[in-house]
Scaffold this active site. Structure first.
Site, PDB file in Angstrom:
ATOM      1  N   THR A 132      -5.030  -5.737   1.041  1.00 33.99           N
ATOM      2  CA  THR A 132      -4.202  -5.614   2.112  1.00 33.99           C
ATOM      3  C   THR A 132      -4.954  -6.396   3.521  1.00 33.99           C
ATOM      4  OG1 THR A 132      -3.697  -3.843   3.926  1.00 33.99           O
ATOM      5  CG2 THR A 132      -5.516  -3.388   2.292  1.00 33.99           C
ATOM      6  N   GLU A 134      -5.263  -5.408   6.375  1.00 31.77           N
ATOM      7  CA  GLU A 134      -5.989  -4.704   7.193  1.00 31.77           C
ATOM      8  C   GLU A 134      -7.335  -4.498   6.807  1.00 31.77           C
ATOM      9  OE1 GLU A 134      -3.352  -1.945   9.063  1.00 31.77           O
ATOM     10  OE2 GLU A 134      -1.561  -2.853   8.470  1.00 31.77           O
ATOM     11  N   TYR A 160      -7.771   4.407   3.982  1.00 32.85           N
ATOM     12  CA  TYR A 160      -6.914   3.452   3.028  1.00 32.85           C
ATOM     13  C   TYR A 160      -7.427   2.113   2.966  1.00 32.85           C
ATOM     14  CZ  TYR A 160      -3.188   0.130   1.863  1.00 32.85           C
ATOM     15  OH  TYR A 160      -2.553  -0.577   1.307  1.00 32.85           O
ATOM     16  N   LYS A 164      -9.394   0.146  -0.476  1.00 30.42           N
ATOM     17  CA  LYS A 164      -8.949  -1.014  -0.576  1.00 30.42           C
ATOM     18  C   LYS A 164     -10.175  -2.163  -0.450  1.00 30.42           C
ATOM     19  CE  LYS A 164      -4.290  -0.596  -1.733  1.00 30.42           C
ATOM     20  NZ  LYS A 164      -3.785  -1.372  -2.994  1.00 30.42           N
TER      21      LYS A 164
HETATM   22  P1  NAP Z   1       4.542   1.640  -2.358  1.00 30.92           P
HETATM   23  O1  NAP Z   1       5.770   1.666  -2.017  1.00 30.92           O
HETATM   24  O2  NAP Z   1       3.680   2.856  -1.411  1.00 30.92           O
HETATM   25  O3  NAP Z   1       4.441   2.049  -3.734  1.00 30.92           O
HETATM   26  C1  NAP Z   1       3.233   2.549  -4.488  1.00 30.92           C
HETATM   27  C2  NAP Z   1       3.421   2.973  -5.817  1.00 30.92           C
HETATM   28  O4  NAP Z   1       2.347   3.449  -6.227  1.00 30.92           O
HETATM   29  C3  NAP Z   1       4.384   3.847  -5.999  1.00 30.92           C
HETATM   30  O5  NAP Z   1       5.433   3.392  -7.160  1.00 30.92           O
HETATM   31  C4  NAP Z   1       3.814   5.003  -6.378  1.00 30.92           C
HETATM   32  O6  NAP Z   1       4.369   5.767  -7.252  1.00 30.92           O
HETATM   33  C5  NAP Z   1       2.680   4.724  -7.109  1.00 30.92           C
HETATM   34  N1  NAP Z   1       1.374   5.521  -7.034  1.00 30.92           N
HETATM   35  C6  NAP Z   1       0.871   6.213  -5.934  1.00 30.92           C
HETATM   36  N2  NAP Z   1      -0.039   7.037  -6.186  1.00 30.92           N
HETATM   37  C7  NAP Z   1       0.184   7.009  -7.481  1.00 30.92           C
HETATM   38  C8  NAP Z   1      -0.552   7.931  -8.622  1.00 30.92           C
HETATM   39  N3  NAP Z   1      -1.571   8.803  -8.274  1.00 30.92           N
HETATM   40  N4  NAP Z   1      -0.736   7.702  -9.921  1.00 30.92           N
HETATM   41  C9  NAP Z   1       0.362   6.663 -10.299  1.00 30.92           C
HETATM   42  N5  NAP Z   1       1.227   6.106  -9.347  1.00 30.92           N
HETATM   43  C10 NAP Z   1       0.899   6.062  -8.073  1.00 30.92           C
HETATM   44  O7  NAP Z   1       3.865   0.301  -2.111  1.00 30.92           O
HETATM   45  P2  NAP Z   1       4.340  -1.067  -1.988  1.00 30.92           P
HETATM   46  O8  NAP Z   1       4.678  -1.295  -0.531  1.00 30.92           O
HETATM   47  O9  NAP Z   1       5.163  -1.367  -3.104  1.00 30.92           O
HETATM   48  O10 NAP Z   1       2.917  -1.898  -2.111  1.00 30.92           O
HETATM   49  C11 NAP Z   1       2.617  -2.253  -3.655  1.00 30.92           C
HETATM   50  C12 NAP Z   1       0.917  -2.415  -3.444  1.00 30.92           C
HETATM   51  O11 NAP Z   1       0.613  -3.543  -2.344  1.00 30.92           O
HETATM   52  C13 NAP Z   1       0.072  -1.143  -2.868  1.00 30.92           C
HETATM   53  O12 NAP Z   1      -1.134  -1.341  -3.698  1.00 30.92           O
HETATM   54  C14 NAP Z   1      -0.045  -1.455  -1.499  1.00 30.92           C
HETATM   55  O13 NAP Z   1      -1.311  -0.705  -1.129  1.00 30.92           O
HETATM   56  C15 NAP Z   1      -0.136  -3.037  -1.434  1.00 30.92           C
HETATM   57  N6  NAP Z   1       0.214  -3.345  -0.207  1.00 30.92           N
HETATM   58  C16 NAP Z   1       1.570  -3.383   0.516  1.00 30.92           C
HETATM   59  C17 NAP Z   1       1.847  -3.847   1.526  1.00 30.92           C
HETATM   60  C18 NAP Z   1       2.972  -3.734   2.330  1.00 30.92           C
HETATM   61  O14 NAP Z   1       3.212  -4.144   3.561  1.00 30.92           O
HETATM   62  N7  NAP Z   1       4.119  -3.198   1.676  1.00 30.92           N
HETATM   63  C19 NAP Z   1       0.786  -4.402   2.411  1.00 30.92           C
HETATM   64  C20 NAP Z   1      -0.411  -4.635   1.728  1.00 30.92           C
HETATM   65  C21 NAP Z   1      -0.767  -4.306   0.661  1.00 30.92           C
HETATM   66  P3  NAP Z   1       5.472   7.264  -6.560  1.00 30.92           P
HETATM   67  O15 NAP Z   1       6.680   6.837  -6.672  1.00 30.92           O
HETATM   68  O16 NAP Z   1       5.229   8.342  -7.698  1.00 30.92           O
HETATM   69  O17 NAP Z   1       4.707   8.061  -5.308  1.00 30.92           O
HETATM   70  O1  F7E Z   2       2.718   0.711  10.775  1.00 30.29           O
HETATM   71  C1  F7E Z   2       2.894   1.572  14.224  1.00 30.29           C
HETATM   72  C2  F7E Z   2       1.707   1.908  13.551  1.00 30.29           C
HETATM   73  O2  F7E Z   2       2.784   2.173   8.863  1.00 30.29           O
HETATM   74  C3  F7E Z   2       2.802  -0.435  11.345  1.00 30.29           C
HETATM   75  C4  F7E Z   2       1.090  -0.514   4.788  1.00 30.29           C
HETATM   76  O3  F7E Z   2       2.264  -1.144   3.803  1.00 30.29           O
HETATM   77  O4  F7E Z   2       0.959  -2.586   5.975  1.00 30.29           O
HETATM   78  C5  F7E Z   2       1.260  -1.199   5.962  1.00 30.29           C
HETATM   79  O5  F7E Z   2       0.491  -0.526   6.766  1.00 30.29           O
HETATM   80  C6  F7E Z   2       2.539  -0.143  13.021  1.00 30.29           C
HETATM   81  C7  F7E Z   2       1.255   0.644  12.888  1.00 30.29           C
HETATM   82  O6  F7E Z   2       2.307  -0.318   8.487  1.00 30.29           O
HETATM   83  C8  F7E Z   2       5.041   4.422  14.044  1.00 30.29           C
HETATM   84  O7  F7E Z   2       0.725   2.799  14.247  1.00 30.29           O
HETATM   85  C9  F7E Z   2       4.328   3.076  15.607  1.00 30.29           C
HETATM   86  O8  F7E Z   2       0.497   0.023  14.318  1.00 30.29           O
HETATM   87  O9  F7E Z   2       4.604   0.484   9.011  1.00 30.29           O
HETATM   88  P1  F7E Z   2       3.135   0.892   9.407  1.00 30.29           P
HETATM   89  P2  F7E Z   2       0.856  -0.374   8.559  1.00 30.29           P
HETATM   90  O10 F7E Z   2      -0.180   0.662   8.976  1.00 30.29           O
HETATM   91  O11 F7E Z   2       0.553  -1.847   9.098  1.00 30.29           O
HETATM   92  C10 F7E Z   2      -0.689  -2.771   5.314  1.00 30.29           C
HETATM   93  C11 F7E Z   2      -0.875  -4.267   5.279  1.00 30.29           C
HETATM   94  C12 F7E Z   2      -0.752  -2.027   4.409  1.00 30.29           C
HETATM   95  O12 F7E Z   2      -1.623  -2.351   3.421  1.00 30.29           O
HETATM   96  C13 F7E Z   2      -0.269  -0.685   4.189  1.00 30.29           C
HETATM   97  O13 F7E Z   2      -0.150  -0.168   2.677  1.00 30.29           O
HETATM   98  O14 F7E Z   2       3.440   0.522  13.694  1.00 30.29           O
HETATM   99  N1  F7E Z   2       3.947   2.811  14.422  1.00 30.29           N
HETATM  100  N2  F7E Z   2       5.120   4.208  15.342  1.00 30.29           N
HETATM  101  C14 F7E Z   2       4.337   3.429  13.305  1.00 30.29           C
HETATM  102  N3  F7E Z   2       3.972   3.601  12.108  1.00 30.29           N
HETATM  103  C15 F7E Z   2       4.608   4.485  11.493  1.00 30.29           C
HETATM  104  N4  F7E Z   2       4.592   4.538   9.965  1.00 30.29           N
HETATM  105  N5  F7E Z   2       5.527   5.368  11.891  1.00 30.29           N
HETATM  106  C16 F7E Z   2       5.727   5.573  13.156  1.00 30.29           C
HETATM  107  O15 F7E Z   2       6.539   6.385  13.622  1.00 30.29           O
END
Ligand code: NAP
Ligand code: F7E
Length: 366
Positions: A132, A134, A160, A164
């Site tokens: 990630t 972050e 988190y 990671k």
């Molecule tokens: P997501 O929507 O949160 O999906 C996570 C997946 O992991 C879901 O299928 C969830 O299954 C499964 N999971 C969670 N805990 C588990 C457990 N204990 N055992 C088995 N399965 C489990 O994530 P995403 O946005 O698709 O992201 C995919 C990956 O990229 C993640 O590793 C995330 O940390 C990383 N990432 C995402 C972003 C982003 O902006 N999207 C950015 C940076 C990194 P359930 O449906 O059962 O909960």
């Molecule tokens: O927040 C602010 C919050 O939860 C973005 C994950 O996919 O990207 C994601 O993490 C920003 C933050 O994403 C609300 O405080 C304001 O500053 O959508 P988010 P995140 O925290 O950046 C990274 C790259 C990952 O790896 C993670 O898995 O928005 N914010 N108000 C809020 N955020 C949420 N969720 N809800 C609010 O009401």
């Protein structure tokens, strides 16, 4: 035919990755934890192939906290590529469940690497770790020119990201120790209509759609000035696949290289439904009003406060561009438009179903 094993299949990234690998004729082994409610709606369209002979998907049950199961699975399947996407990926939730997050996101990566190693696949199986952006957490506002890249110092700001960081380094360590093909994908926020409902972009587009359809009064948020680089998940999974097609493993920042505030995303989303907002007051008292009706539509709620926040993220993704030849196709405005439109369609459909007596389940909030 190549065999791919993918963890974390029910949510956003997997569904796009599966579509891509299907086009490329992979045999896919997908692993999913058991849940009491069926949560495969994002991927159901992929499995509804009426021709059984075309079936290239195999479902296995498993959990990130269970190593024995993964050792057996990897040895049985003998995958060519492993995409590790499963994680407890919500930053705010990780402050509430730090130990679970460390186990599920950090130690889990060690479990799967060991499963590959003990199955004697360390020379043939390519491993992809979803890392990630972050990890780099703390950026210097005063030096925006110092855009971070793959070798910048890291400073994770939540349980988190700490988990990671371990996952990323254990993958690097297995690459150095056992010559395994381990690549880390250092991802910026990527979103889509299939994004989980509690991340900020989807929370906003769902609320805007509901407000437009008179199904919700107000949207509550917290840090409107946080800046993020938002890309489309469809673009990002392409980079994921490209990384594993390289001759050598490497780490790549994947980003669009444009950073915007949560405030911008709110404004754009309301613009998509022709509502113009004006804000009054500031910080925790901030309120946004519809300029036509003067109804308050957006408010700040301290409930969403995080004990430590990352306010600004912008990274240099030039390595992915020059080595992988990867470029994002979507702009953040196009992404926002697609998400708002898709949510409007979804809620109109739900309302129609309800009017015919069907129950539509609501998601929890965060
Ligand atoms: P997501 O929507 O949160 O999906 C996570 C997946 O992991 C879901 O299928 C969830 O299954 C499964 N999971 C969670 N805990 C588990 C457990 N204990 N055992 C088995 N399965 C489990 O994530 P995403 O946005 O698709 O992201 C995919 C990956 O990229 C993640 O590793 C995330 O940390 C990383 N990432 C995402 C972003 C982003 O902006 N999207 C950015 C940076 C990194 P359930 O449906 O059962 O909960
Ligand atoms: O927040 C602010 C919050 O939860 C973005 C994950 O996919 O990207 C994601 O993490 C920003 C933050 O994403 C609300 O405080 C304001 O500053 O959508 P988010 P995140 O925290 O950046 C990274 C790259 C990952 O790896 C993670 O898995 O928005 N914010 N108000 C809020 N955020 C949420 N969720 N809800 C609010 O009401």
């Amino acid at each position: 035919m190549k065999k791919a094993l993918i963890t974390g299949i029910t949510w956003q990234d997997w569904s796009y990755l599966a579509e891509l690998l299907l086009e490329k004729w992979y045999e896919i082994h997908w692993v999913k934890r058991r849940t009491s409610l069926i949560n495969t709606d994002r991927i159901d369209h992929i499995f509804q192939d009426p021709h059984e002979e075309n079936k290239k998907f195999f479902l296995h049950y498993w959990d990130t906290t269970d190593s024995g199961n993964m050792i057996k699975l990897v040895a049985d399947v003998k995958p060519d590529e492993v995409y590790n996407l499963a994680a407890q990926s919500h930053v705010h939730v990780s402050f509430d469940m730090p130990e679970y997050t460390a186990n599920s996101d950090g130690i889990w990566t060690l479990r799967i690497l060991e499963a590959i190693r003990v199955a004697w696949l360390e020379k043939s199986c390519k491993f992809y770790q979803a890392s990630t952006s972050e990890l780099f957490g703390w950026m210097d506002y005063n030096r925006p020119e110092a855009w971070y890249n793959e070798s910048s110092p890291m400073h994770p700001r939540s349980p988190y990201w700490c988990a990671k960081l371990y996952a990323m380094w254990i993958a690097r360590n297995y690459k150095e120790s056992y010559w395994m093909f381990c690549s880390n994908w250092i991802l910026f926020n990527h979103e889509s209509p299939r994004r989980w409902e509690t991340f900020v972009t989807r929370k906003i587009t769902m609320a805007v759609a509901k407000i437009k359809l008179w199904l919700q009064e107000k949207l509550y948020l917290w840090n409107l000035d946080a800046k993020r680089d938002w890309g489309h998940a469809k673009d990002y999974v392409e980079a994921m696949w490209l990384m594993l097609q390289q001759d050598k493993p490497d780490d790549f920042v994947i980003a669009t290289w444009v950073s915007n505030t949560v405030r911008d995303f709110v404004n754009w989303s309301f613009e998509e439904v022709w509502i113009k907002l004006e804000w009054r007051y500031s910080w925790v008292d901030e309120k946004w009003y519809d300029v036509e009706t003067w109804k308050c539509l957006v408010e700040v709620d301290p409930k969403y406060f995080r004990p430590a926040e990352v306010n600004y993220l912008l990274w240099n993704a030039s390595k992915a561009r020059t080595v992988l030849w990867w470029e994002p196709k979507y702009t953040v405005r196009e992404l926002c438009k697609e998400m708002v439109r898709s949510d409007i369609e979804k809620f109109e459909r739900d309302e129609l179903l309800k009017s015919h007596g069907y129950t539509v389940l609501n998601q929890c909030e965060w």
